[in-house]
Design an enzyme around this catalytic site. Structure first.
Site, short mmCIF file in Angstrom:
data_model
loop_
_atom_site.label_atom_id
_atom_site.label_comp_id
_atom_site.label_asym_id
_atom_site.label_seq_id
_atom_site.Cartn_x
_atom_site.Cartn_y
_atom_site.Cartn_z
N ASP A 334 0.84 -1.18 0.00
CA ASP A 334 0.00 0.00 0.00
C ASP A 334 0.89 1.25 0.00
O ASP A 334 1.90 1.29 0.71
CB ASP A 334 -0.87 -0.02 1.26
CG ASP A 334 -1.91 1.07 1.25
OD1 ASP A 334 -2.84 0.98 0.44
OD2 ASP A 334 -1.79 2.02 2.07
N GLU A 365 1.59 0.25 -4.90
CA GLU A 365 1.08 1.51 -5.45
C GLU A 365 2.25 2.49 -5.51
O GLU A 365 2.77 2.88 -4.46
CB GLU A 365 0.01 2.10 -4.54
CG GLU A 365 -1.24 1.27 -4.42
CD GLU A 365 -2.24 1.91 -3.45
OE1 GLU A 365 -3.37 2.16 -3.86
OE2 GLU A 365 -1.89 2.17 -2.29
#
Ligand code: CA
Length: 653
Positions: A334, A365
């Site tokens: 994340d 990400e």
């Protein structure tokens, strides 16, 4: 106590690093029949007290122990006693004030993670755990993102009542729609769909849900105990051993059914600054700015300082622990853009050494919510720094996503499929996973090709913003799916994308009720036509080595591309490296116009693999002389491989 500004200075001195860097692997509580050890890294503490309890909640402690000060900022206690199942916490006086904390390295904990728990991990293994094997690595990766509770909560899934919303639901085989014995749900459904990886949204212990209240729901992007499974998915939230065993049972069952398991890990921020890490070593694990204010690149109130040596150790150890103890096959980071490049490359290296090159997937990400106060010369693992990341570290490709379906935040801004002009070049780059010569991306292995994830609108809801007619929307949805499934890169999609999953147009449902977030299995059979189209695309994808090739230079397999307004076409060298395909060359046309588009073909027999009506045409072997792509659709043609036919001939006779 020093101020944040002073602490920042102190932690960044070489002296501090030299004196307190600890690389031992015994932090936390370790328990075997031979005894139990406790180790806590807290270099600034002047004393540390260990307290033992019979439960994880409110009981009085039955023993207090003064920890021994060791070298390198480590505090320890060792005993021959077998303390499996005993709960514990620490007390550290800071400036005359006593701070209570759980163990930042805890491997087990009680309800809501308040007290840590001593665990003999051998006692948490399900039957046959030692024979658990990850499914064979394949050239294609088709990743299906789901949330434990969303997956089995709804009655339509046909899961037993006590397991709905739990880890245990993944151990139920042959579930069907309301138990009708006919329409598959759960594991059988995933097999029929054909995905290769299941990606679990946060499953480490997080803080936003009261584990003792089954009504509560959250996605879980708010870690508390990084090395303990979340308790609300366990059938018993109080006995800390149960969540561990049931998590392992889930992985075992997914493996047995042919799926690799990816964990969504959120090392970039925590539930709050009241975390055990911050209490053990104040402001070491969190970034602060030069003036002492708290960095907030995560938009969650805190940023983990991944570049600090002991913090990097902590994250690396945590990843390795999940891979080793829980047999996890991949990690999705994340807000990877808040972590640093050195850390990511180190994680890649350490996993490769243990499990083989590229065997464990690593991706994330490549962005952050805002600027972060990263220390010194550390480089954030942002998209613009992809060239510095290992070839086997992937990033979610927002360029491909937005080019296909339209702007991720602006509802009315369309993409290629729903009416935008001028995106043809971007689409061609998407096909090659943005990895042509002179670009930062080294190979398709670095790219996650997708159009939906848990964040932002579902694909269906996004399309709804630009296309009001449902029949038309289904057609465009099929087109979007056929497009990204004929691009290079690792494929990824949000569970339910294949049956028009909706969240009633809400963008961010992280704390919305489970009734809105849950997978509606009835819908899977209401949108059978769309779902079947996904099945066919996935089954075909597995026969297309030219698109699954993740190696450097794979982009050269795409050739003789052409484009006109709203139309993109290309050929693919589909000969196999790892395995052969029936078709040695592909011809693909994306037609977003309202007219049929034709293309003369080179000589040789061509057959239809996918058209606007069906993604299972490849089963029929229907020959064509000219490529005709219907309006608003994707056409895929294949030319037979003589080598493949020869090989089949050879193996038969
Ligand atoms: Ca929790």
């Amino acid at each position: 106590m020093k101020t944040r500004k002073e602490l920042k200075k102190l932690y960044n001195t070489l002296e501090f690093q030299k004196e307190y860097q600890y690389d031992g692997k015994d932090l936390g509580a370790l328990c075997t029949q031979a005894g139990t050890t406790f180790h806590l890294w807290s270099p600034l503490a002047e004393e540390v007290e260990l307290r033992l309890y019979r439960d994880g909640k409110h009981s009085e402690c039955f023993q207090k122990i003064a920890m021994q000060k060791e070298k390198r900022g480590v505090w320890s206690y060792q005993t021959e006693r077998y303390l499996h199942g005993v709960y514990y916490d620490y007390q550290i006086p800071w400036d005359g004030e006593i701070v209570e904390l759980g163990d930042p390295y805890a491997r087990g904990c009680g309800v809501n993670g308040i007290r840590s728990m001593v665990v003999d991990l051998n006692r948490t293994n399900p039957l046959q755990w030692e024979h658990d094997q990850r499914p064979k690595k394949r050239e294609e990766n088709i990743i299906y993102e789901l949330h434990i509770k969303e997956f089995s909560w709804d009655e339509s899934g046909g899961f037993s009542k006590e397991n709905r919303g739990k880890y245990k639901a993944f151990t139920e085989e042959h579930t069907t729609l309301f138990g009708d014995g006919e329409h598959s749900t759960g594991l059988d459904y995933l097999k029929e769909l054909g995905v290769t990886h299941v990606q679990l949204m946060p499953v480490y212990d997080y803080g936003s849900v009261d584990e003792s209240n089954d009504e509560e729901f959250n996605w879980g992007y708010d870690p508390e105990n990084y090395n303990v499974p979340e308790g609300s998915y366990a059938t018993d939230t109080e006995d800390g051993a149960v969540r561990i065993r049931e998590f392992k049972e889930m992985v075992q069952s997914l493996h047995k059914n042919g799926f690799r398991v990816i964990m969504d890990v959120v090392y970039n921020h925590m539930y709050s600054l009241e975390s055990n890490l911050n209490k053990a070593v104040p402001w070491y694990y969190f970034r602060t700015k030069d003036d002492g204010t708290i960095s907030n690149g995560s938009a969650c109130g805190n940023d983990v300082a991944s570049e600090r040596p002991m913090c990097a150790n902590y994250i690396v150890d945590s990843v390795l622990y999940w891979a080793e103890e829980y047999h996890i096959d991949g990690f999705r980071f994340d807000l990877m853009g808040l972590l640093d490049v050195d850390l990511m490359n180190r994680i890649r290296r350490e996993l490769d050494v243990r499990y083989g090159r590229g065997e464990i997937l690593v991706f994330g990400e490549p962005w952050a919510a805002d600027e972060t106060a990263i220390e010194g010369t550390a480089v954030p693992a942002l998209k613009k720094h992809i060239a510095q990341l290992d070839c086997e570290i992937g990033m979610f490709c927002d360029d491909t996503r937005d080019a296909i379906k339209g702007h991720v935040f602006e509802a009315e801004i369309p993409g290629f499929v729903n009416g935008a002009n001028g995106l043809e070049e971007k689409i061609l780059n998407s096909v090659r996973a943005w990895s042509t010569d002179g670009r930062n991306v080294k190979a398709p292995s670095q790219v996650i090709t997708y159009v939906s994830a848990h964040d932002n609108w579902t694909l269906w809801d996004k399309l709804e913003k630009t296309i009001s007619d449902e029949e038309e929307r289904i057609r465009i949805n099929k087109m979007a799916a056929a497009m990204y499934m004929t691009c290079q890169g690792n494929l990824f999609f949000l569970s339910g994308e294949e049956f028009a999953r909706t969240k009633d147009g809400l963008e961010n449902t992280y704390n919305a009720p489970i009734e809105l977030n849950r997978l509606d299995w009835e819908r899977a059979y209401r949108y059978t036509d769309l779902r079947t189209y996904y099945q066919g695309l996935i089954a075909l994808r597995k026969q297309l080595p030219g698109l699954c090739d993740k190696s450097e230079g794979a982009w050269k397999r795409i050739f003789e591309e052409w484009k006109t307004e709203g139309v993109v076409g290309f050929f693919v060298d589909n000969t196999g490296k790892v395995y052969e395909s029936k078709w040695k060359t592909l011809c693909v046309i994306y037609n977003s116009t309202r007219e049929t588009v034709s293309k003369e073909l080179k000589e040789g027999d061509w057959e239809i693999l996918v058209d606007s009506e069906s993604s299972f045409r490849w089963k029929e072997g229907k020959k064509v002389g000219c490529a005709k792509a219907a309006p608003k659709s994707v056409l895929v043609l294949g030319q037979r491989s003589q080598k493949y036919e020869m090989d089949i001939w050879k193996t038969r006779f």
